[in-house]
Design a protein around this motif. Structure first.
Motif, PDB file in Angstrom:
ATOM      1  N   GLU A 134       0.906  -1.261   0.179  1.00 19.55           N
ATOM      2  CA  GLU A 134      -0.189   0.121   0.015  1.00 19.55           C
ATOM      3  C   GLU A 134       0.562   1.285  -0.015  1.00 19.55           C
ATOM      4  O   GLU A 134       0.487   2.237  -0.563  1.00 19.55           O
ATOM      5  N   ILE A 135       1.974   1.146   0.721  1.00 17.71           N
ATOM      6  CA  ILE A 135       2.833   2.436   0.831  1.00 17.71           C
ATOM      7  C   ILE A 135       3.509   2.720  -0.549  1.00 17.71           C
ATOM      8  O   ILE A 135       3.481   3.799  -0.911  1.00 17.71           O
ATOM      9  N   ARG A 189       3.108   1.662  -3.704  1.00 17.53           N
ATOM     10  CA  ARG A 189       2.384   1.752  -4.674  1.00 17.53           C
ATOM     11  C   ARG A 189       1.364   3.143  -4.855  1.00 17.53           C
ATOM     12  O   ARG A 189       1.018   3.648  -5.924  1.00 17.53           O
ATOM     13  N   ASN A 190       1.230   3.750  -3.625  1.00 21.18           N
ATOM     14  CA  ASN A 190       0.555   4.779  -3.610  1.00 21.18           C
ATOM     15  C   ASN A 190       1.214   6.201  -3.381  1.00 21.18           C
ATOM     16  O   ASN A 190       0.706   7.101  -3.338  1.00 21.18           O
ATOM     17  N   ILE A 191       2.791   5.991  -3.683  1.00 25.31           N
ATOM     18  CA  ILE A 191       3.480   7.381  -3.709  1.00 25.31           C
ATOM     19  C   ILE A 191       4.093   7.232  -4.960  1.00 25.31           C
ATOM     20  O   ILE A 191       4.608   6.216  -5.669  1.00 25.31           O
TER      21      ILE A 191
END
Lengths: 459, 398
Positions: B134-135, B137-139
């Protein structure tokens, strides 16, 4: 059951139930959970311990940096530097400098947008989020009115608010000796074009023995609506014009991402239909267009739109840097959008097409009333995912010299007022946090829609 | 209205030319073609007029001219004084290909590990893997690159007090100074042994497959292969007297001398690209494994297969069919994303050719055209290879 319990002669039959004995201690409670989840065998135990140790090494320093040792207020670099570096902190201090983020917050959001005019940006933000939230929540009514607001009122209002409106049209069609360049000439030009379109349409419908009335009505509606919008753009509302090179920060990020997705959706639908069409030239054109943009990196597209696009324009026509980036981004995401929409079109059973045709609907009616509403609903998660990708990709515009959110953060590092060893880490952490909140929120929404749309009929 | 029309048309099928779908289709297509041709012609005319007005040459004459700028990493012999723009293109392309290739390898390994970890029954392994995905791919990737480059590698110690990694060389803010392998005279024998090992293993695996099909007997191909590909060269290497030496870097005032330098831009790009793409690959792998019906595992267990063979012979082959198509597009994405190198001046194709060379010559159309076509060709090549692989793995229906 009642038989055995009432029969005293059967001494071997138990009369009452035994109390349920408790589960073995190893199979319930926290111990069982630990055994099942963390220490089920020795490999598992070793891995668990290694990871726990790694977390112990990472989490406390991170929390210390972000919260416990962080500086929340201050006026300049002395607040965020140790004594040896010229500040006020203890020698071994290492913490986040949120005071610097606070001081720059305005720039991170608005860029160099003039302070006195920032209320205009705020109104646009409020309109956007206020209009979007009820659109995204399936149970809120008035979807149609909301869509009209978001697709017509919002863009026009935002354009006027953000740029200041008050455009000066000069016209382009009539040569200079007939009429001097002026707003009047523009409207005369506009009337001429409308008349020509009407004449062609009328001619075609007479030639095909069909009733010209709906066509004439449609043309008048479109051209009239466009004229109202153009007229609104020209009205002097008394807003101070703000050039796009003063825009920056989250404003630019959102403008690029939202314009990109809004423009790419209709183009993407057209391309997706073109790719499934049985007209060879249309199909070939769509395939080449889609595969070309999907095959090249966005950064080359941005280079192209910033360096090459001006070369293709006639002399005197000048496109703003932001507009050029927008064109590049829109073309690029239209190709991706086309593939998403195509997926939706393919998922619609053939019977729907056949049923629509059997009812006597034409291609346009069939698409507008039967196929696209179903297909687009199906691909909402895909569209949101494309938007997440686009939102992250907007960071690339900093390479061609626009100041988006990341660009503003990057450029704030050059300011000596807040120069300190922790400035960089604090800035990047803040950037990562903001992008994460946006993207993670959208991905949750997309997952929610996916679950909602999953009817369980998937083959 | 429609009814009236129909009643009139009965008996005299006079359909207007424009209402014939075939003819209408062609009219639309011709209009589209004319519009496209018109736009292209006008665009090209404008382009030549603009180029003439700005005094920019056109054509590919610049390819042979001396570029006259330095490139910090080159797999080929490149000199600032002599090498041409053509050479710049080749050097940039090789740098792009090398970062993409190594990045794909790393991202695949990391992605598969994390994807499998996300399905682990161990709560903490699963949790860490989920948080990672989650961290990362969302940055945005560009922020990853900046964090690795400006936030980590630039903050490494100055060359004067570089970090010592022991036999791995030195690490400082000018990069990783790795020991350089220097093959001695007899080293070629080891290389030959390695190649022979691979060839023999291929033949053995083919033979054993045929034998198994005929007689049902299995042959330990894997261990034989390990022995032939790794064991034999090591043995040869030792027998010929370890003919490989290392040139270790020596710390110096300005920069370490000796060894080979891996520039920090390369390390930052590699770490950012592979860790970012790994998050996407992990999701693909997870989805692929979850797509295999649980009944398959149960059936395999019922047939008496143990856990390992079940995974290897039943689950993975079926999961791969689901995994490969999206995996291809992740590989393509990684290759295209390597162009972000321009932001930290890693000398990839975009950075040196579409960046520096473009600024020097001003020939935007030619240079950007060549660059985009190159990426297009790389994409199509990867897609073609993966399609071939996909066809090989596809379900054979009887």
């Amino acid at each position: 059951m009642s038989d055995t319990s009432n029969n005293p002669s059967a001494a071997f039959v138990r009369n009452e139930m035994i109390e349920q004995s408790a589960a073995p201690a190893r199979a319930v409670g926290i111990v069982a959970w630990l055994r099942g989840n963390l220490f089920s065998n020795w490999v598992d135990s070793v891995i668990t311990l290694i990871i726990l140790y790694g977390l112990y090494l990472m989490i406390p320093p991170l929390l210390n940096f972000a919260f416990f040792d962080a500086i929340w207020s201050g006026t300049d670099r002395t607040a965020c530097t140790t004594e040896a570096q010229g500040g006020v902190r203890a020698p071994d201090w290492f913490g986040g400098c949120w005071a610097y983020v606070d001081a720059y917050f305005n720039q991170f959001i608005y860029g160099r947008y003039p302070d006195d005019e920032q209320w205009r940006v705020n109104i646009v933000f409020i309109m956007f989020f206020g209009g979007l939230a009820p659109l995204l929540i399936p149970s809120v009514p008035f979807k149609q009115a909301n869509i009209i607001f978001m697709s017509i009122v919002f863009p026009v209002a935002s354009f006027i608010l953000l740029t200041g409106g008050n455009l000066h049209y000069t016209g382009f069609l009539l040569p200079g000796f007939v009429m001097e360049p002026s707003a009047t000439r523009f409207w005369v030009d506009y009337a001429i074009i409308t008349a020509v379109v009407l004449a062609i349409g009328y001619g075609v419908s007479r030639g095909t023995d069909s009733d010209p009335e709906p066509m004439v009505k449609m043309v008048l509606w479109i051209m009239g609506g466009l004229a109202v919008v153009l007229a609104l753009f020209a009205v002097p509302f008394g807003l101070e014009p703000v050039e796009t090179d003063r825009w920056g920060g989250l404003l630019v990020t959102l403008v690029i991402a939202i314009t990109g997705i809004a423009v790419s959706l209709p183009i993407g639908i057209a391309l997706a239909l073109g790719r499934r069409s049985n007209m060879p030239i249309v199909k070939l054109f769509s395939v080449i267009f889609i595969e070309f943009w999907r095959g090249v990196p966005l950064i080359t597209v941005l280079f192209m739109s910033s360096v090459m696009l001006p070369l293709f324009l006639p002399e005197g026509v000048h496109f703003d840097k932001l507009l050029r980036a927008l064109i590049g981004v829109a073309m690029f995401s239209a190709a991706y959008m086309a593939e998403v929409v195509r997926g939706g079109l393919q998922a619609i059973p053939k019977g729907q097409y056949e049923g629509a045709m059997a009812l006597g609907l034409g291609f346009g009616q069939m698409m507008r009333m039967i196929i696209l509403p179903q297909a687009l609903t199906l691909v909402i998660p895909g569209i949101v995912n494309t938007f997440i990708g686009l939102f992250k990709d907007t960071t690339l515009v900093l390479i061609i010299g626009l100041f988006d959110f990341l660009g503003q953060i990057q450029s704030s590092f050059t300011d000596p007022t807040w120069a300190s060893p922790v400035q960089l880490v604090s800035g990047y952490m803040f950037a990562a946090f903001v992008y994460f909140v946006f993207c993670f929120g959208m991905s949750r929404y997309s997952a929610y829609m996916e679950r909602r749309l999953d009817t369980g009929h998937k083959s | 209205m429609a009814l009236q029309d129909v009643s009139q048309d009965v008996g005299q099928p006079k359909v207007a030319l424009f209402n014939d779908p075939k003819i209408r289709g062609w009219v639309y297509q011709i209009v589209l073609l004319v519009v496209i041709i018109y736009l292209v012609v006008v665009g090209v005319q404008n382009m030549f007029a603009n180029l003439a007005a700005q005094n920019i040459a056109s054509g590919f004459g610049f390819i042979g001219r001396n570029a006259g700028f330095a490139i910090s990493q080159s797999l080929l012999e490149y000199s600032q004084a002599e090498s041409s723009y053509g050479k710049v293109y080749v050097v940039g392309l090789l740098n792009t290909v090398s970062i993409a290739f190594i990045g794909i390898l790393l991202a695949t390994v990391l992605g598969f590990l994390i994807g499998i970890a996300r399905l682990s029954h161990n709560f903490i392994v699963r949790g860490v893997a989920t948080v990672y995905v989650e961290i990362f791919r969302n940055i945005p990737l560009l922020l990853h690159i900046f964090i690795w480059y400006f936030g980590v590698l630039r903050l490494l110690p100055h060359p004067r007090n570089s970090g010592d990694l022991g036999w791995l060389g030195l690490l400082n803010n000018r990069g990783w100074f790795a020991p350089k392998p220097l093959p001695q005279e007899l080293f070629f024998i080891t290389a030959i042994a390695f190649v022979i090992g691979i060839i023999v293993t291929i033949f053995i695996s083919r033979w054993s497959r045929q034998r198994q099909a005929k007689t049902g007997q299995q042959f330990p191909v894997f261990w034989t292969g390990v022995g032939l590909i790794l064991g034999m060269p090591v043995l040869v290497f030792l027998v010929t007297g370890t003919p490989l030496e290392f040139d270790y870097p020596v710390a110096g005032g300005f920069r370490p001398s000796g060894g080979m330098t891996i520039i920090p831009e390369f390390i930052a790009m590699l770490l950012a690209l592979s860790s970012y793409t790994a998050a996407f690959i992990a999701e693909i792998v997870r989805a692929g494994i979850m797509a295999v019906n649980k009944g398959q595992t149960e059936a395999a267990h019922a047939l008496g297969l143990r856990h390992g063979p079940t995974l290897r012979l039943v689950i993975i082959p079926q999961a791969m069919r689901v995994i490969i198509p999206p995996l291809t597009s992740q590989y393509l994405n990684l290759t295209k994303n390597s162009s972000l190198a321009v932001a930290i001046a890693y000398p990839d194709l975009v950075s040196v050719f579409a960046g520096t060379a473009l600024n020097q010559t001003g020939q935007a159309v030619e240079i950007l055209g060549v660059t985009m076509l190159t990426y297009l060709a790389l994409s199509l090549l990867t897609a073609a290879f993966m399609n071939w692989y996909n066809a090989k793995m596809a379900l054979v229906e009887r």
